[in-house]
Enzyme design. Structure first.
Site, PDB file in Angstrom:
ATOM      1  N   GLU A   1       0.826  -1.227   0.000  1.00  0.00           N
ATOM      2  CA  GLU A   1       0.000   0.000   0.000  1.00  0.00           C
ATOM      3  C   GLU A   1       0.852   1.266   0.000  1.00  0.00           C
ATOM      4  O   GLU A   1       0.613   2.186   0.791  1.00  0.00           O
ATOM      5  CB  GLU A   1      -0.956  -0.012   1.194  1.00  0.00           C
ATOM      6  CG  GLU A   1      -1.893  -1.204   1.181  1.00  0.00           C
ATOM      7  CD  GLU A   1      -2.782  -1.289   2.420  1.00  0.00           C
ATOM      8  OE1 GLU A   1      -2.686  -0.427   3.299  1.00  0.00           O
ATOM      9  OE2 GLU A   1      -3.584  -2.248   2.498  1.00  0.00           O
TER      10      GLU A   1
ATOM     11  N   GLU B   1      -6.314 -10.405  -1.326  1.00  0.00           N
ATOM     12  CA  GLU B   1      -7.124 -10.165  -0.109  1.00  0.00           C
ATOM     13  C   GLU B   1      -8.601  -9.999  -0.449  1.00  0.00           C
ATOM     14  O   GLU B   1      -9.293  -9.166   0.151  1.00  0.00           O
ATOM     15  CB  GLU B   1      -6.644  -8.888   0.600  1.00  0.00           C
ATOM     16  CG  GLU B   1      -5.178  -8.859   0.933  1.00  0.00           C
ATOM     17  CD  GLU B   1      -4.761  -7.621   1.742  1.00  0.00           C
ATOM     18  OE1 GLU B   1      -5.643  -6.901   2.242  1.00  0.00           O
ATOM     19  OE2 GLU B   1      -3.545  -7.396   1.865  1.00  0.00           O
TER      20      GLU B   1
END
Ligand code: G3I
Length: 381
Positions: free
Chosen positions: A174, A290
């Site tokens: 991220e 995810e």
């Protein structure tokens, strides 16, 4: 191809199709699977997503926490029956691994690595360089003078412990945030502030040294939708990936987190497809790392809710799996009994959430059928 390369390919891509018969469920049926295959002891499903995945050369798996596997036998049995790859939800993050600046606690991660090996599952590493889940001592200890040493020590120590046992590592997590208004799109994290943008290259180079067998991945969130925000993020991400590849940095894969909002149908659009193609053209592998479909904005009615969640799973996976360099699909949790979503995105009516392939009693949901069908329809790889 040398024997070493062959072994490495088998290690990363899996052994291929698994044997086993299965009965295909009607797609998006809202009738619980357990009614069809009742079990007196516990309702672990008879059919498995890992087998559907293996038939086209994919891995299917989930994140999990040690305490869930250790304390919940029906869940553990369902996990073993459904998954061919596992990733710790928490146990490899700094906040869990690093009780102090000089100390490591590997107990949770060791447990999960051993669980994977004992059950013939691949093991993913998540994550080495992230701005979140840092220990409480971090802010008062790390500075521009010692950040490089701290980072390199962490990467080499953690990766060395599991070297040769990890399918793929989320080396960087991220790291893009256009909202932070930098011209390179990078997120304003402690690592960036102390080390500059070069921390990404440093991390990948150190990772390649510490475990040459693991596929090294940059895992990123919020790039799945057809929106100006996601488009901007994809643009910056691609720019970073091209830059790293042009410098010979050992990055080998991209992780698409794929936390989808069940009420947003603007996924799997042309901008996202183009991005997948551009990533593939760089020679990178792709993993769905995810996935879940949040039902926080969907109506209460369970049938309608499950249908919408299943629709989003199929819509998204049909698009992504058309790319033959996709290696694995992981959901962020296997059963609705254990999902992070209610803590961060609770439903306004506080009803239990239903974002995952198994319900809270380990019975497959319509999402399970949608994922299985996406695997069945996917081209072989
Ligand atoms: O274990 C403690 C518990 O003892 C305590 O009572 C409780 C009080 O809040 O906190 C518990 O720890 C929480 C932990 O989840 C276990 O539930 C932490 O506060 C909380 O921060 C932690 O959140 C995790 C988050 O990452 C940060 O590590 C989520 O479970 C986890 O699902 C989430 O996963 C991230 C991926 O790593 C990266 N991508 C997005 C994804 C979802 O946010």
């Amino acid at each position: 191809m040398t024997n070493n390369e062959l072994t490495r390919r088998r290690f990363i891509y899996g052994a291929g199709a698994a044997a086993g018969s299965y009965a295909l469920l009607p797609l998006y049926s809202t009738k619980p699977f357990g009614d069809v295959h009742p079990s007196p002891s516990f309702p672990a499903p008879a059919d498995s997503l890992k087998d559907h995945a293996a038939r086209c050369g994919l891995l299917y798996g989930s994140s999990v926490q040690q305490r869930q596997l250790a304390s919940d036998q029906p869940f553990r049995a369902a996990f073993i029956s459904q998954c061919s790859i596992v990733v710790p939800e928490l146990e490899l993050k700094w906040a869990y691994l690093r009780p102090g600046p000089q100390t490591y606690n590997f107990s949770g991660a060791d447990y999960l690595c051993e669980f994977a090996q004992a059950n013939q599952m691949k093991f993913r590493g998540h994550t080495l360089v992230w701005h979140d889940a840092l220990p409480s001592w971090f802010a008062g200890y790390v500075n521009s003078g010692n950040a490089q040493t701290v980072l390199l020590d962490h990467i080499s120590t953690v990766m060395a412990r599991y070297a040769g046992k990890v399918h793929s590592w989320d080396v960087v997590n991220e790291a893009i945030s256009p909202a932070d208004k930098r011209s390179d799109g990078l997120r304003n994290t402690p690592w960036l502030r102390y080390l500059g943008p070069g921390y990404i290259e440093t991390a990948f180079r150190a990772a390649a040294q510490a475990d040459p067998d693991a596929l090294l991945v940059w895992n990123e969130n919020s790039i799945e939708e057809e929106s100006a925000k996601a488009e901007s993020k994809r643009g910056f991400f691609l720019q970073q990936l091209k830059y790293l590849r042009s410098r010979g940095v050992p990055i080998q894969g991209v992780g698409l987190e794929s936390h989808i909002n069940g009420n947003h149908t603007n996924i799997a659009g042309p901008g996202f497809k183009q991005f997948l193609g551009q990533v593939s053209d760089l020679g990178l592998k792709i993993l769905v790392t995810e996935m879940d479909v949040g039902d926080q904005d969907l109506p209460y009615d369970i049938g309608a809710r499950d249908q919408a969640v299943a629709d989003r799973y199929f819509q998204y996976l049909e698009c992504v799996l058309a790319q033959q360099n996709v290696l694995a699909v992981l959901t962020w949790g296997l059963s609705n009994k254990y999902t992070w979503l209610p803590y961060s995105f609770p439903r306004p009516d506080k009803a239990p959430m239903r974002p995952l392939p198994l319900d809270a009693n380990m019975k497959p949901t319509p999402a399970w059928s949608a994922i299985a069908r996406a695997f069945d329809d996917a081209p072989s790889r």
